[in-house]
Scaffold this active site. Structure first.
Site, mmCIF file in Angstrom:
data_model
loop_
_atom_site.group_PDB
_atom_site.id
_atom_site.type_symbol
_atom_site.label_atom_id
_atom_site.label_comp_id
_atom_site.label_asym_id
_atom_site.label_seq_id
_atom_site.Cartn_x
_atom_site.Cartn_y
_atom_site.Cartn_z
ATOM 1 N N ARG A 125 0.099 -8.399 13.865
ATOM 2 C CA ARG A 125 -0.584 -7.609 12.961
ATOM 3 C C ARG A 125 -1.354 -8.139 12.038
ATOM 4 N NH1 ARG A 125 4.503 -4.790 10.759
ATOM 5 N NH2 ARG A 125 3.115 -3.657 9.246
ATOM 6 N N LYS A 149 0.936 -1.196 0.134
ATOM 7 C CA LYS A 149 -0.170 -0.004 -0.107
ATOM 8 C C LYS A 149 0.706 1.166 0.008
ATOM 9 C CE LYS A 149 -1.891 -1.247 3.916
ATOM 10 N NZ LYS A 149 -1.111 -2.555 4.119
ATOM 11 N N ARG A 199 11.782 -0.849 10.489
ATOM 12 C CA ARG A 199 10.514 -0.730 11.257
ATOM 13 C C ARG A 199 10.748 -1.670 12.555
ATOM 14 N NH1 ARG A 199 5.180 0.371 8.016
ATOM 15 N NH2 ARG A 199 4.299 -1.098 9.580
ATOM 16 N N ARG A 241 -9.659 0.706 8.760
ATOM 17 C CA ARG A 241 -8.868 -0.429 9.246
ATOM 18 C C ARG A 241 -9.999 -1.347 9.855
ATOM 19 N NH1 ARG A 241 -2.918 0.230 8.724
ATOM 20 N NH2 ARG A 241 -2.230 -1.443 9.700
ATOM 21 N N ARG A 257 12.181 -4.813 4.480
ATOM 22 C CA ARG A 257 11.721 -3.495 4.288
ATOM 23 C C ARG A 257 12.621 -2.537 4.916
ATOM 24 N NH1 ARG A 257 5.705 -1.885 5.174
ATOM 25 N NH2 ARG A 257 5.715 -3.259 7.129
HETATM 26 P P1 AP5 Z 1 4.837 -1.406 1.852
HETATM 27 O O1 AP5 Z 1 4.401 -0.809 0.436
HETATM 28 O O2 AP5 Z 1 5.699 -0.829 3.016
HETATM 29 O O3 AP5 Z 1 3.578 -2.361 2.428
HETATM 30 P P2 AP5 Z 1 2.302 -1.706 3.203
HETATM 31 O O4 AP5 Z 1 1.217 -2.378 2.534
HETATM 32 O O5 AP5 Z 1 2.309 -0.435 3.175
HETATM 33 O O6 AP5 Z 1 2.618 -2.383 4.598
HETATM 34 P P3 AP5 Z 1 2.636 -1.920 5.912
HETATM 35 O O7 AP5 Z 1 3.259 -2.844 6.788
HETATM 36 O O8 AP5 Z 1 3.014 -0.452 6.122
HETATM 37 O O9 AP5 Z 1 1.136 -2.115 6.184
HETATM 38 P P4 AP5 Z 1 0.431 -2.072 7.567
HETATM 39 O O10 AP5 Z 1 -0.867 -1.573 7.213
HETATM 40 O O11 AP5 Z 1 0.862 -3.242 8.669
HETATM 41 O O12 AP5 Z 1 0.977 -0.771 8.594
HETATM 42 P P5 AP5 Z 1 0.869 0.736 8.535
HETATM 43 O O13 AP5 Z 1 2.202 1.417 8.666
HETATM 44 O O14 AP5 Z 1 -0.299 0.962 8.014
HETATM 45 O O15 AP5 Z 1 5.598 -2.927 1.262
HETATM 46 C C1 AP5 Z 1 6.238 -3.640 2.069
HETATM 47 C C2 AP5 Z 1 7.619 -4.002 1.568
HETATM 48 O O16 AP5 Z 1 7.473 -4.916 0.278
HETATM 49 C C3 AP5 Z 1 8.490 -2.945 1.219
HETATM 50 O O17 AP5 Z 1 9.832 -3.136 1.628
HETATM 51 C C4 AP5 Z 1 8.057 -2.823 -0.295
HETATM 52 O O18 AP5 Z 1 9.233 -2.259 -1.020
HETATM 53 C C5 AP5 Z 1 7.875 -4.047 -0.719
HETATM 54 N N1 AP5 Z 1 7.072 -4.342 -1.679
HETATM 55 C C6 AP5 Z 1 5.946 -3.550 -2.185
HETATM 56 N N2 AP5 Z 1 5.308 -4.051 -3.212
HETATM 57 C C7 AP5 Z 1 6.074 -5.080 -3.600
HETATM 58 C C8 AP5 Z 1 5.838 -5.867 -4.696
HETATM 59 N N3 AP5 Z 1 5.011 -5.493 -5.599
HETATM 60 N N4 AP5 Z 1 6.915 -6.717 -4.751
HETATM 61 C C9 AP5 Z 1 7.894 -7.108 -3.997
HETATM 62 N N5 AP5 Z 1 8.068 -5.999 -2.992
HETATM 63 C C10 AP5 Z 1 7.304 -5.229 -2.882
HETATM 64 O O19 AP5 Z 1 0.382 0.404 10.286
HETATM 65 C C11 AP5 Z 1 1.373 0.524 11.273
HETATM 66 C C12 AP5 Z 1 0.687 0.318 12.596
HETATM 67 O O20 AP5 Z 1 0.120 1.782 12.841
HETATM 68 C C13 AP5 Z 1 -0.584 -0.530 12.682
HETATM 69 O O21 AP5 Z 1 -0.015 -1.889 13.119
HETATM 70 C C14 AP5 Z 1 -1.275 0.133 14.011
HETATM 71 O O22 AP5 Z 1 -0.940 -0.184 15.092
HETATM 72 C C15 AP5 Z 1 -1.439 1.380 13.634
HETATM 73 N N6 AP5 Z 1 -2.085 2.003 12.639
HETATM 74 C C16 AP5 Z 1 -2.173 2.504 11.318
HETATM 75 N N7 AP5 Z 1 -3.221 2.896 10.725
HETATM 76 C C17 AP5 Z 1 -4.205 2.564 11.816
HETATM 77 C C18 AP5 Z 1 -5.800 2.875 11.816
HETATM 78 N N8 AP5 Z 1 -6.161 3.392 10.802
HETATM 79 N N9 AP5 Z 1 -6.229 2.573 12.888
HETATM 80 C C19 AP5 Z 1 -5.514 1.771 14.136
HETATM 81 N N10 AP5 Z 1 -4.215 1.678 14.153
HETATM 82 C C20 AP5 Z 1 -3.586 2.085 13.098
#
Ligand code: AP5
Length: 210
Positions: free
Chosen positions: A167, A13, A156, A88, A123
């Protein structure tokens, strides 16, 4: 254009949101990035948020919904935005309706659970901007440095196996049920195979957007 990107942790994402932001010149609103910034503060809120992030739990709705609504009311969101990481759960999805925020497009990035560990263990992120890289699949131009600022990239703290497990559990219990919520809503909903390389996934997204 107001877009929601949905998908499992590590689905890509953040990676795709960065590309869409550059191409369409719309705001990239990542709740994860916002929360990571907040957690750096020594304030009571910062410390509280840090506990949720490190345990892989969702930050309570009353905190995140207020932050999100405030963020998308800023001027840079006037031309549109991409939501990465919000909503979420169904409560958060309903909060957008309640705040009168209309969405044009929901894109679900579908990936196999087996790919998650590989993606997350490699990552690296630029903390101030939230830009995301991968040491093999999406490397920065200079090893360990952000492409735009040249600043250091970090691993991270929630990309550790135990936290990833939590997660994913949270994702299956709380976030995945939202797919039906949007599928049954009068809104454009697309599912994309996000297990393919970054460039292929981007092409599919732009086919939909265009
Ligand atoms: P990346 O693009 O970083 O993936 P992502 O889907 O953004 O993954 P996240 O881990 O950031 O998602 P998340 O939803 O768990 O975390 P968030 O920060 O939102 O890609 C991942 C890796 O793969 C990278 O190294 C990239 O280069 C590689 N890659 C990407 N595409 C690829 C492809 N096609 N092929 C190969 N490699 C690829 O949330 C973190 C925390 O914040 C949560 O756990 C929660 O505690 C809190 N939080 C966030 N939002 C909320 C909310 N709305 N409500 C409550 N708590 C929240």
């Amino acid at each position: 254009m107001r877009i929601i990107l949905l998908g499992m942790p590590g689905a890509g994402k953040g990676t795709q949101a960065q590309i869409i932001e550059e191409e369409l010149a719309i705001a990239n609103v990542s709740t994860g990035a916002i929360l990571r910034e907040v957690s750096k503060s020594k304030s009571e809120l910062g410390q509280k948020v840090q506990i949720y992030l490190n345990s892989g739990q969702l930050v309570p709705d009353e905190i995140i919904i207020e932050m999100l609504v405030e963020r998308i009311s800023k001027d840079d969101c006037n031309n549109g935005f991409i939501l990465d990481g919000f909503p979420r759960n169904i409560e958060q999805a309903k909060s957008l309706d309640q705040a009168g925020v209309s969405i044009d497009l929901v894109i679900y990035l579908k990936i196999l659970e087996e790919q998650i560990i590989d993606r997350m263990s490699g990552r690296r992120i630029h903390l101030p901007s939230g830009r995301s890289y991968h040491i093999t699949f999406n490397p920065p131009k200079v090893d360990g440095k952000d492409d735009l600022t040249g600043e250091d990239l970090i691993h991270r703290s929630d990309d550790e196996p135990e936290v990833i497990k939590k997660r994913l559990e949270v994702y299956f219990n709380e976030t995945e049920p939202m797919l039906d919520f949007y599928n049954n809503k009068d809104i454009k909903f697309y599912e994309i195979d996000a297990s393919e390389p970054v460039k292929t996934v981007t092409e599919k997204i732009f086919k939909i957007i265009n």
